[in-house]
Design a protein around this motif. Sequence first.
Motif, short mmCIF file in Angstrom:
data_model
loop_
_atom_site.label_atom_id
_atom_site.label_comp_id
_atom_site.label_asym_id
_atom_site.label_seq_id
_atom_site.Cartn_x
_atom_site.Cartn_y
_atom_site.Cartn_z
N LEU A 1 0.82 -1.22 0.00
CA LEU A 1 0.00 0.00 0.00
C LEU A 1 0.85 1.27 0.00
N ALA A 2 2.14 1.14 0.28
CA ALA A 2 3.04 2.30 0.24
C ALA A 2 3.50 2.49 -1.20
N LEU A 3 2.99 3.54 -1.83
CA LEU A 3 3.16 3.65 -3.28
C LEU A 3 4.37 4.49 -3.71
N ASP A 4 4.94 5.28 -2.79
CA ASP A 4 6.13 6.06 -3.16
C ASP A 4 7.05 6.20 -1.95
N SER A 5 8.21 6.85 -2.15
CA SER A 5 9.22 6.88 -1.08
C SER A 5 8.75 7.70 0.12
N VAL A 6 7.88 8.68 -0.09
CA VAL A 6 7.39 9.48 1.03
C VAL A 6 6.40 8.64 1.85
N MET A 7 5.48 7.97 1.15
CA MET A 7 4.54 7.10 1.87
C MET A 7 5.29 6.03 2.66
N MET A 8 6.41 5.59 2.11
CA MET A 8 7.18 4.53 2.79
C MET A 8 7.66 4.99 4.16
N GLN A 9 7.89 6.32 4.29
CA GLN A 9 8.41 6.83 5.56
C GLN A 9 7.32 7.37 6.48
N THR A 10 6.16 7.68 5.90
CA THR A 10 5.15 8.38 6.70
C THR A 10 3.81 7.65 6.82
N GLN A 11 3.49 6.80 5.84
CA GLN A 11 2.18 6.11 5.89
C GLN A 11 2.40 4.62 5.76
N ASN A 12 3.23 4.09 6.63
CA ASN A 12 3.69 2.71 6.49
C ASN A 12 3.51 1.94 7.80
N SER A 13 2.57 2.41 8.64
CA SER A 13 2.32 1.77 9.93
C SER A 13 3.65 1.55 10.67
N SER A 14 3.84 0.37 11.24
CA SER A 14 5.05 0.10 12.02
C SER A 14 6.33 0.17 11.20
N ASN A 15 6.23 -0.02 9.87
CA ASN A 15 7.44 0.09 9.04
C ASN A 15 8.06 1.49 9.12
N ASN A 16 7.26 2.49 9.54
CA ASN A 16 7.83 3.84 9.73
C ASN A 16 9.05 3.78 10.65
N PHE A 17 8.99 2.91 11.67
CA PHE A 17 10.11 2.82 12.63
C PHE A 17 11.37 2.27 11.95
N LEU A 18 11.15 1.24 11.11
CA LEU A 18 12.32 0.68 10.38
C LEU A 18 12.94 1.74 9.51
N MET A 19 12.06 2.49 8.82
CA MET A 19 12.56 3.53 7.91
C MET A 19 13.40 4.57 8.68
N MET A 20 12.97 4.89 9.91
CA MET A 20 13.74 5.86 10.72
C MET A 20 15.15 5.32 10.96
N GLY A 21 15.22 4.03 11.26
CA GLY A 21 16.52 3.41 11.57
C GLY A 21 17.46 3.34 10.38
N MET A 22 16.92 3.47 9.17
CA MET A 22 17.81 3.36 7.99
C MET A 22 17.94 4.67 7.22
N THR A 23 17.19 5.72 7.65
CA THR A 23 17.30 7.00 6.94
C THR A 23 17.81 8.12 7.84
N GLY A 24 18.50 7.73 8.92
CA GLY A 24 19.21 8.73 9.74
C GLY A 24 18.33 9.46 10.73
N ASN A 25 17.13 8.95 10.99
CA ASN A 25 16.25 9.63 11.95
C ASN A 25 16.35 9.01 13.34
N GLU A 26 15.90 9.78 14.31
CA GLU A 26 16.02 9.31 15.69
C GLU A 26 14.63 9.22 16.33
N LEU A 27 14.30 8.07 16.87
CA LEU A 27 13.04 7.91 17.60
C LEU A 27 13.33 8.31 19.05
N PRO A 28 12.58 9.26 19.59
CA PRO A 28 12.93 9.79 20.92
C PRO A 28 12.55 8.89 22.09
#
Length: 318
Positions: A182-209
């Motif tokens: 259901l994630a159709l582009d790279s932005v959706m992959m990081q923002t509308q990806n349910s729990s996968n959003n957390f994985l994306m943070m870990g591989m795109t340099g973001n920090e979960l507080p």
Amino acid sequence: MAATILITGATGLIGFRILLAAIAAGHNVRYTTRSEEKAKMVSSNTAVQKLAPGNRLSPIIIPDFGADGAFDSALQGVTHIIHAGSPVPFPTYDPATNVQRVIITSSIVSNLGLAPPPTTVTASTRAPLPSPVSTTFGDVFEGYITGKMVELHDTDTFIKINNPHFTISHVIPGYVFGCNELALDSVMMQTQNSSNNFLMMGMTGNELPFPIHGGFVHIDDLADLHLRVLFLEPESNVTEDFGVAEKVDYGTIFDHVEKAFPKAVEAGFFKRGKVPTLPINYGSSDVEKLLGRKLKSFNSAVVEVAGQYLEKLGIEKA
Ligand SMILES: NC(=O)c1ccc[n+]([C@@H]2O[C@H](COP(=O)([O-])OP(=O)(O)OC[C@H]3O[C@@H](n4cnc5c(N)ncnc54)[C@H](OP(=O)(O)O)[C@@H]3O)[C@@H](O)[C@H]2O)c1
């Protein structure tokens, strides 16, 4: 034999994958969503179109699950139900006689409670409910966990009091990761990806507080488990629940990506992020026996999601 399965939450990560698996297995699938727009998102998705379900797949718009009679027409002719939509209030008890079995997607937080204990927890663990149950919460996680705990307790009570003619089981996953069609582009992959959003943070340099619990299941295994459990025949007056969460450390996300896609890392498409892990002990060994195979690894989920991200960016996978 083909069943008629009602799936809630089919416009989300988990429900959508269950929907694909159910169509592929030859069943009739009716799914709920709160909006026409999301129904279109499902019917136009290429993974659905590839399966060419024709009239074996139909949406039903239910704007408010809690409304009186909300499920009346949705349940007509339905033999099995998978309730993967959240939040999780269950329709009032109006026993559609055709329904044989109901599966509710819960979360391991319902067994772990608000503060995970040091001991090993399983699907049959009932964390004690706070008394009284709060109606206001410090943050969304507290509200979410409380909701899942209450649902588990309420369903146990519902079965004891009503002894329904259908059986109910919970499928209880840890964090769910893996490719999300259901994630159709790279932005959706990081923002509308349910729990996968957390994985994306870990591989795109973001920090979960804040830390998230280190219990994981691959989306493929979870979808298979739902369908496997849907056609089991447990005793009617008990809940039989199936938890699945392998121990993981989110500090390894970037290491898996680096190993699988060294060139993309070198080119700067991936960066090491920080997703802190709250260690937990969850016992789910019986699930492998039930599926008759080994569960998929965390590494495979991370590599799949990273590969899907590169695909959406139009980058060669290397
Ligand atoms: N993802 C995980 O790691 C994870 C782990 C453990 C448990 N779970 C549980 O698994 C279930 C599905 O999770 P997911 O990751 O697939 O979530 P998701 O991708 O965020 O999708 C949520 C789904 O729930 C439906 N929904 C949301 N709010 C609703 C409401 N107020 N009334 C009716 N439907 C509503 C949405 O449908 P519409 O917007 O189309 O109406 C959507 O289909 C949830 O119960 C969740 O708690 C998830």
